[in-house]
Design an enzyme around this catalytic site. Structure first.
Site, PDB file in Angstrom:
ATOM      1  N   CYS A   1      46.786  45.888  36.620  1.00  0.00           N
ATOM      2  CA  CYS A   1      47.827  45.923  35.095  1.00  0.00           C
ATOM      3  C   CYS A   1      48.499  47.104  35.451  1.00  0.00           C
ATOM      4  O   CYS A   1      49.734  46.846  36.264  1.00  0.00           O
ATOM      5  CB  CYS A   1      46.635  46.144  34.136  1.00  0.00           C
ATOM      6  SG  CYS A   1      47.256  45.853  32.653  1.00  0.00           S
TER       7      CYS A   1
ATOM      8  N   LYS B   1      40.814  50.510  40.260  1.00  0.00           N
ATOM      9  CA  LYS B   1      42.057  50.885  39.617  1.00  0.00           C
ATOM     10  C   LYS B   1      42.507  52.371  39.886  1.00  0.00           C
ATOM     11  O   LYS B   1      41.632  53.043  39.385  1.00  0.00           O
ATOM     12  CB  LYS B   1      42.251  50.579  37.971  1.00  0.00           C
ATOM     13  CG  LYS B   1      43.324  50.658  37.301  1.00  0.00           C
ATOM     14  CD  LYS B   1      43.426  50.011  35.822  1.00  0.00           C
ATOM     15  CE  LYS B   1      44.636  49.861  35.199  1.00  0.00           C
ATOM     16  NZ  LYS B   1      44.474  49.449  33.743  1.00  0.00           N
TER      17      LYS B   1
ATOM     18  N   GLU C   1      41.649  41.475  33.943  1.00  0.00           N
ATOM     19  CA  GLU C   1      40.830  42.687  33.897  1.00  0.00           C
ATOM     20  C   GLU C   1      39.874  42.779  32.962  1.00  0.00           C
ATOM     21  O   GLU C   1      39.994  42.424  31.863  1.00  0.00           O
ATOM     22  CB  GLU C   1      42.081  43.692  33.560  1.00  0.00           C
ATOM     23  CG  GLU C   1      41.729  44.886  33.698  1.00  0.00           C
ATOM     24  CD  GLU C   1      42.868  46.269  33.373  1.00  0.00           C
ATOM     25  OE1 GLU C   1      43.885  45.507  32.637  1.00  0.00           O
ATOM     26  OE2 GLU C   1      42.799  47.121  33.488  1.00  0.00           O
TER      27      GLU C   1
HETATM   28  N1  LIG Z   1      45.330  47.616  30.973  1.00  0.00           N
HETATM   29  C1  LIG Z   1      46.724  48.114  31.407  1.00  0.00           C
HETATM   30  O1  LIG Z   1      46.579  48.910  32.392  1.00  0.00           O
HETATM   31  C2  LIG Z   1      47.873  47.917  30.454  1.00  0.00           C
HETATM   32  C3  LIG Z   1      49.115  48.639  31.012  1.00  0.00           C
HETATM   33  C4  LIG Z   1      50.230  48.400  30.011  1.00  0.00           C
HETATM   34  O2  LIG Z   1      50.024  47.854  28.926  1.00  0.00           O
HETATM   35  C5  LIG Z   1      51.427  48.898  30.299  1.00  0.00           C
HETATM   36  O3  LIG Z   1      52.285  48.815  29.662  1.00  0.00           O
HETATM   37  O4  LIG Z   1      51.825  49.660  31.581  1.00  0.00           O
END
Ligand SMILES: NC(=O)CCC(=O)C(=O)O
Length: 259
Positions: free
Chosen positions: A144, A110, A41
């Site tokens: 993510c 996202k 990402e």
């Molecule tokens: N970059 C992100 O979206 C991190 C997501 C994350 O750490 C989580 O615990 O969910």
């Protein structure tokens, strides 16, 4: 299908340095002739969100030209992680996917912005699903925090996605969540999960690495450590059909009762 995951460290807020480092790793991975590569990402900027106006990629064009050229040169599919994509309506955290001929195969921004890392203050959320086809297989792109939303993942697999490509910057303190969530998404959707995290640290976080490929039974095919690494594994799409036949959850669902 052989897939290589490029678990990169990312220079904070330095796109030029990150393009150089990524090109080196992509060429190194491509030389081993995978069918598909994936990056993490926000690999061009990291989470340098306060400077995004200055360092984000206008319409994603620099990244698109860069990745398209490499995909065509090596004749491989590339799921180009995500980058800060600057448009008139704001900046999105966008994934671009290129096919073997260098053509844009898909695009996803996202959907769920992660407040713990201030994304909601600097980014606009996407509105569309991340479905795309690679070599005739329906795949989904996710970014993510999206993996904490099983209903969003299901929206893709209910339409037939067989491989989930996930790009991440997931911090080390929640490594146990990363592993459990990825394995759960693979089991409950009876699909392959290909998840590429970053390595290294930025001023606010140490990242977990542990990129991995998980099969539709929930077994881990390969898993990286915490440092920079190119991880490769082979997926067999026949296994998706076998597991879905053995335990037919998609035909046993009762979606009319789920709202
Ligand atoms: N970059 C992100 O979206 C991190 C997501 C994350 O750490 C989580 O615990 O969910």
């Amino acid at each position: 299908m052989k897939i290589s995951l490029i678990q990169l460290d990312i220079a904070f807020g330095k796109p030029e340095a990150n393009y150089v480092a990524a090109e080196h790793k992509i060429r190194q991975a491509a030389a081993t002739r995978p069918d598909c590569l994936i990056l993490p990402e926000l690999w061009t900027t990291g989470y340098d969100l306060t400077r995004l106006d200055e360092i984000s990629d206008p319409e994603g064009q620099i990244t698109k030209d860069f990745i398209s050229g490499l995909a065509r040169e090596y004749g491989i599919n590339i799921v180009a992680g995500s980058v800060a994509n600057k448009q008139a309506a704001g900046i999105t955290n966008s994934m671009f996917v290129f096919g073997r001929n260098g053509g844009l195969a898909g695009e996803y921004s996202k959907l769920h912005l992660f407040r713990l890392m201030d994304e909601h203050l600097y980014l606009q959320p996407g509105e569309d699903k991340g479905l795309f086809s690679l070599d005739g297989t329906l795949c989904a792109g996710l970014i993510c925090y999206d993996i904490r939303f099983p209903e969003w993942v299901r929206a893709h697999t209910a339409l037939g996605a067989e491989v989930l490509f996930i790009s991440a910057e997931w911090p080390l303190p929640r490594l146990s969540h990363w592993r459990a969530l990825l394995i759960s998404r693979a089991i409950e959707n009876q699909c392959y999960v290909v998840a590429c995290n970053r390595a290294g640290a930025d001023p606010a976080n140490i990242f977990a690495g542990h990129s991995m490929i998980i099969d539709p039974w929930g077994d881990i095919i390969c898993e990286a450590g915490e440092s920079e690494e190119i991880l490769s594994g082979v997926i067999d799409l026949q296994k998706v059909r076998e597991v879905r036949q053995q335990i037919p959850i998609f035909s046993d669902r009762r979606p009319e009762l789920y709202t």
